[in-house]
Design a protein around this motif. Structure first.
Motif, mmCIF file in Angstrom:
data_model
loop_
_atom_site.group_PDB
_atom_site.id
_atom_site.type_symbol
_atom_site.label_atom_id
_atom_site.label_comp_id
_atom_site.label_asym_id
_atom_site.label_seq_id
_atom_site.Cartn_x
_atom_site.Cartn_y
_atom_site.Cartn_z
ATOM 1 N N ARG A 51 0.842 -1.203 0.000
ATOM 2 C CA ARG A 51 0.000 0.000 0.000
ATOM 3 C C ARG A 51 0.874 1.249 0.000
ATOM 4 N NH1 ARG A 51 -2.656 3.922 2.712
ATOM 5 N NH2 ARG A 51 -4.635 4.513 1.752
ATOM 6 N N ARG A 52 1.756 1.287 -0.973
ATOM 7 C CA ARG A 52 2.608 2.451 -1.144
ATOM 8 C C ARG A 52 1.914 3.421 -2.093
ATOM 9 N NH1 ARG A 52 5.996 4.415 -4.735
ATOM 10 N NH2 ARG A 52 6.201 2.557 -6.040
ATOM 11 N N ASP A 206 -5.964 10.325 4.885
ATOM 12 C CA ASP A 206 -5.638 9.045 4.243
ATOM 13 C C ASP A 206 -6.105 7.906 5.146
ATOM 14 O OD1 ASP A 206 -2.541 7.260 3.497
ATOM 15 O OD2 ASP A 206 -4.584 6.967 2.756
ATOM 16 N N ASP A 207 -7.406 7.585 5.073
ATOM 17 C CA ASP A 207 -7.942 6.509 5.913
ATOM 18 C C ASP A 207 -8.685 5.450 5.092
ATOM 19 O OD1 ASP A 207 -10.069 8.126 5.213
ATOM 20 O OD2 ASP A 207 -10.942 8.257 7.215
ATOM 21 N N TRP A 208 -8.341 5.346 3.812
ATOM 22 C CA TRP A 208 -8.969 4.327 2.963
ATOM 23 C C TRP A 208 -8.415 2.957 3.341
ATOM 24 C CZ3 TRP A 208 -12.826 2.846 0.249
ATOM 25 C CH2 TRP A 208 -12.718 1.864 -0.741
ATOM 26 N N SER A 209 -9.292 2.010 3.694
ATOM 27 C CA SER A 209 -8.853 0.680 4.123
ATOM 28 C C SER A 209 -9.465 -0.431 3.285
ATOM 29 C CB SER A 209 -9.201 0.463 5.606
ATOM 30 O OG SER A 209 -10.613 0.514 5.811
ATOM 31 N N GLY A 210 -10.002 -0.090 2.110
ATOM 32 C CA GLY A 210 -10.588 -1.106 1.241
ATOM 33 C C GLY A 210 -9.558 -2.149 0.842
ATOM 34 N N PHE A 211 -10.013 -3.405 0.683
ATOM 35 C CA PHE A 211 -9.053 -4.467 0.359
ATOM 36 C C PHE A 211 -8.639 -4.461 -1.108
ATOM 37 C CE2 PHE A 211 -13.183 -6.915 0.235
ATOM 38 C CZ PHE A 211 -13.206 -7.206 -1.126
ATOM 39 N N GLY A 212 -9.301 -3.661 -1.928
ATOM 40 C CA GLY A 212 -8.909 -3.497 -3.323
ATOM 41 C C GLY A 212 -8.730 -2.030 -3.654
ATOM 42 N N GLN A 213 -8.164 -1.769 -4.852
ATOM 43 C CA GLN A 213 -7.866 -0.392 -5.250
ATOM 44 C C GLN A 213 -7.194 0.329 -4.075
ATOM 45 O OE1 GLN A 213 -8.202 -1.142 -8.438
ATOM 46 N NE2 GLN A 213 -9.120 0.842 -8.913
ATOM 47 N N ARG A 214 -6.178 -0.319 -3.527
ATOM 48 C CA ARG A 214 -5.630 0.075 -2.231
ATOM 49 C C ARG A 214 -4.850 1.383 -2.276
ATOM 50 N NH1 ARG A 214 -2.205 -4.305 0.437
ATOM 51 N NH2 ARG A 214 -2.702 -3.107 2.304
ATOM 52 N N GLY A 219 -10.295 8.044 0.802
ATOM 53 C CA GLY A 219 -10.779 8.176 2.164
ATOM 54 C C GLY A 219 -11.612 9.413 2.403
ATOM 55 N N THR A 220 -11.337 10.091 3.501
ATOM 56 C CA THR A 220 -12.197 11.156 4.015
ATOM 57 C C THR A 220 -11.696 12.541 3.618
ATOM 58 O OG1 THR A 220 -12.809 9.794 5.920
ATOM 59 C CG2 THR A 220 -13.140 12.169 6.135
ATOM 60 N N VAL A 221 -12.638 13.414 3.296
ATOM 61 C CA VAL A 221 -12.371 14.844 3.131
ATOM 62 C C VAL A 221 -13.290 15.587 4.097
ATOM 63 C CG1 VAL A 221 -12.620 16.832 1.596
ATOM 64 C CG2 VAL A 221 -11.599 14.736 0.742
ATOM 65 N N VAL A 222 -12.690 16.414 4.939
ATOM 66 C CA VAL A 222 -13.455 17.206 5.906
ATOM 67 C C VAL A 222 -13.428 18.666 5.471
ATOM 68 C CG1 VAL A 222 -13.644 17.938 8.313
ATOM 69 C CG2 VAL A 222 -12.901 15.609 7.771
ATOM 70 N N ARG A 378 -9.344 -8.591 -5.982
ATOM 71 C CA ARG A 378 -9.645 -7.550 -4.998
ATOM 72 C C ARG A 378 -9.967 -6.225 -5.688
ATOM 73 N NH1 ARG A 378 -5.568 -6.095 -2.619
ATOM 74 N NH2 ARG A 378 -3.866 -7.479 -3.253
ATOM 75 N N ASN A 379 -9.167 -5.893 -6.696
ATOM 76 C CA ASN A 379 -9.421 -4.639 -7.428
ATOM 77 C C ASN A 379 -10.750 -4.688 -8.171
ATOM 78 O OD1 ASN A 379 -6.993 -3.438 -6.617
ATOM 79 N ND2 ASN A 379 -5.862 -4.314 -8.333
ATOM 80 N N ALA A 380 -11.008 -5.825 -8.831
ATOM 81 C CA ALA A 380 -12.261 -5.957 -9.583
ATOM 82 C C ALA A 380 -13.467 -5.891 -8.655
ATOM 83 C CB ALA A 380 -12.266 -7.263 -10.366
ATOM 84 N N ARG A 381 -13.382 -6.604 -7.529
ATOM 85 C CA ARG A 381 -14.528 -6.652 -6.628
ATOM 86 C C ARG A 381 -14.824 -5.280 -6.031
ATOM 87 N NH1 ARG A 381 -18.956 -8.955 -6.700
ATOM 88 N NH2 ARG A 381 -19.169 -6.755 -7.263
ATOM 89 N N VAL A 382 -13.787 -4.551 -5.631
ATOM 90 C CA VAL A 382 -14.005 -3.239 -5.027
ATOM 91 C C VAL A 382 -14.451 -2.222 -6.074
ATOM 92 C CG1 VAL A 382 -12.846 -1.291 -3.908
ATOM 93 C CG2 VAL A 382 -12.495 -3.614 -3.055
#
Length: 412
Positions: A51-52, A206-214, A219-222, A378-382
């Motif tokens: 996850r670089r 940077d809090d995206w934790s999906g198992f695909g498209q890693r 993630g979040t925008v405030v 994983r990428n396809a499913r997400v």
């Protein structure tokens, strides 16, 4: 329109980034995509595994000029066809689908500018895009009834708009020079505020934790009462209030990403079966490539992929033909949405099928972590969860059977 304050947005263009190449035409766009894809494919599996985040790679991508290929010719861009755009996205996504996804919203946002921007806004924003600047996104939210049930607000105050809320699934925002945020005014009309990176009150987490498209950092925008100059805010509601092709354009790019994932999974299947897999004991052959049932399945995968690619190209040609007309009617938008919906069904299904069949055909050894081949599934499913393909079947059937036009929004 008031002048855009260049000083306020200068922090959006990093000093160590070069000005982007300006691509001249469709042929050059495709050639550059293949050249860049070969470079991006190196290390794609490691980036996923670790996850670089691809900070350097996304600079290569935008500086290649590919992020600006849909800027209209009248404003200095290549104004490529949608056939070319989908091919470019497919080629990049096959190399690294996270990088292939990052400009998806960017292209849709360039289209919003073309459809709703004033002449001055178009000159400013298209100039920024041609220089290599990137749009992220702040559209969707968590915890609401559906994707268009937004809590983020946009309100006018003198020469500024105030944006307040929290977004999620913000693909590309972490790497963006502008974070366009969709919010609603007091009349529930949608507005897009193109917020420069570094604007006070804007936080990209940077809090995206999906198992695909890693590595999309989705993630979040405030947005804590962010003040945005009026010239950087566009009336996004117009792309749905009136018949435009923005929805089909957004969707066909998603379909192209899935086609790229499918192509990558099939290519890795072929490579593994040729070099590492063993034939089944009952096949009576010495090599996996001669196993008749493996050969049959490889043929089936290619037929399904070619069918998906054919419908993808057909849908792109439909959009190209309709976009060339002086005006777009409701019937035109419906035709485009249905054509793209048909393509998206097949690109979704082949992406999932190819990434799952890889293991069946390649064998147990292909599941070892050192190969990281599960990244394709994983990428396809997400990625295919962006909108449910079961509703594409309904959209297509309802149109042909009952003459019902699809609803106009970014997911149709």
């Amino acid at each position: 329109m008031a002048e855009v304050d260049e000083a306020a947005t200068s922090n959006a263009f990093d000093a160590n980034r070069q000005t982007a190449r300006v691509i001249a035409d469709d042929a050059q766009a495709i050639a550059v995509a293949h050249e860049l894809a070969a470079r991006l494919a190196q290390g794609a599996a490691a980036r996923d595994s670790q996850r670089r985040l691809p900070h350097e790679e996304i600079d290569w991508f935008s500086q290649s000029g590919l992020w600006a290929i849909t800027v209209p010719k009248a404003y200095g861009g290549a104004g490529v066809s949608f056939v070319t755009l989908t091919e470019v996205v497919k080629v990049i996504a096959a190399a690294d689908p996270s990088l292939g996804q990052l400009p998806q919203n960017h292209f849709g946002l360039v289209d919003v500018i073309a459809l709703t921007g004033s002449g001055e806004q178009k000159r400013y924003f298209f100039g920024e895009v041609l220089a290599g600047k990137r749009f992220g996104n702040g559209f969707s939210e968590k915890g609401t009834k559906h994707v268009l049930d937004l809590k983020t607000t946009v309100s006018r105050e003198a020469d500024e708009y105030i944006v307040h809320g929290t977004k999620f699934y913000s693909t590309g925002a972490l790497f963006a020079d502008f974070v366009p945020v969709l919010g609603l005014d007091a009349d529930r009309k949608g507005w897009l505020a193109y917020i420069p990176k570094g604007t006070p009150g804007l936080s990209v987490i940077d809090d995206w934790s999906g198992f695909g498209q890693r590595t999309t950092a989705s993630g979040t925008v405030v947005l804590d009462n962010v003040r945005v100059p009026a010239p950087l805010v566009l009336p996004a509601h117009r792309v749905s209030d009136f018949p435009t092709l923005n929805g089909p354009v957004s969707q066909i790019i998603q379909a192209a990403i899935d086609a790229g994932i499918a192509r990558a999974a099939i290519d890795d299947t072929l490579s593994f079966v040729r070099s590492r897999s063993r034939p089944w004991i009952d096949s009576g052959v010495e090599r996996a490539v001669d196993d008749p049932l493996t050969v049959r399945e490889i043929g089936h995968l290619h037929i399904q992929l070619h069918a998906a690619e054919a419908l993808l190209e057909r849908a792109a040609r439909v959009i190209d033909a309709l976009a060339a007309q002086p005006q777009t009617s409701e019937d035109d938008v419906a035709q485009a949405s249905v054509a793209v919906g048909e393509a998206k069904v097949l690109t979704t299904e082949i992406a999932l099928l190819a990434s799952e069949k890889l293991f069946e055909l390649a064998g147990t050894q292909s599941t070892l972590g050192e190969h990281n081949l599960d990244r394709h599934w994983r990428n396809a499913r997400v990625h295919t969860l962006h909108d449910p393909v079961r509703w594409k079947y309904h959209l297509v059937g309802n149109y042909y059977l009952n003459g019902v036009k699809p609803a106009r929004h970014p997911w149709n």
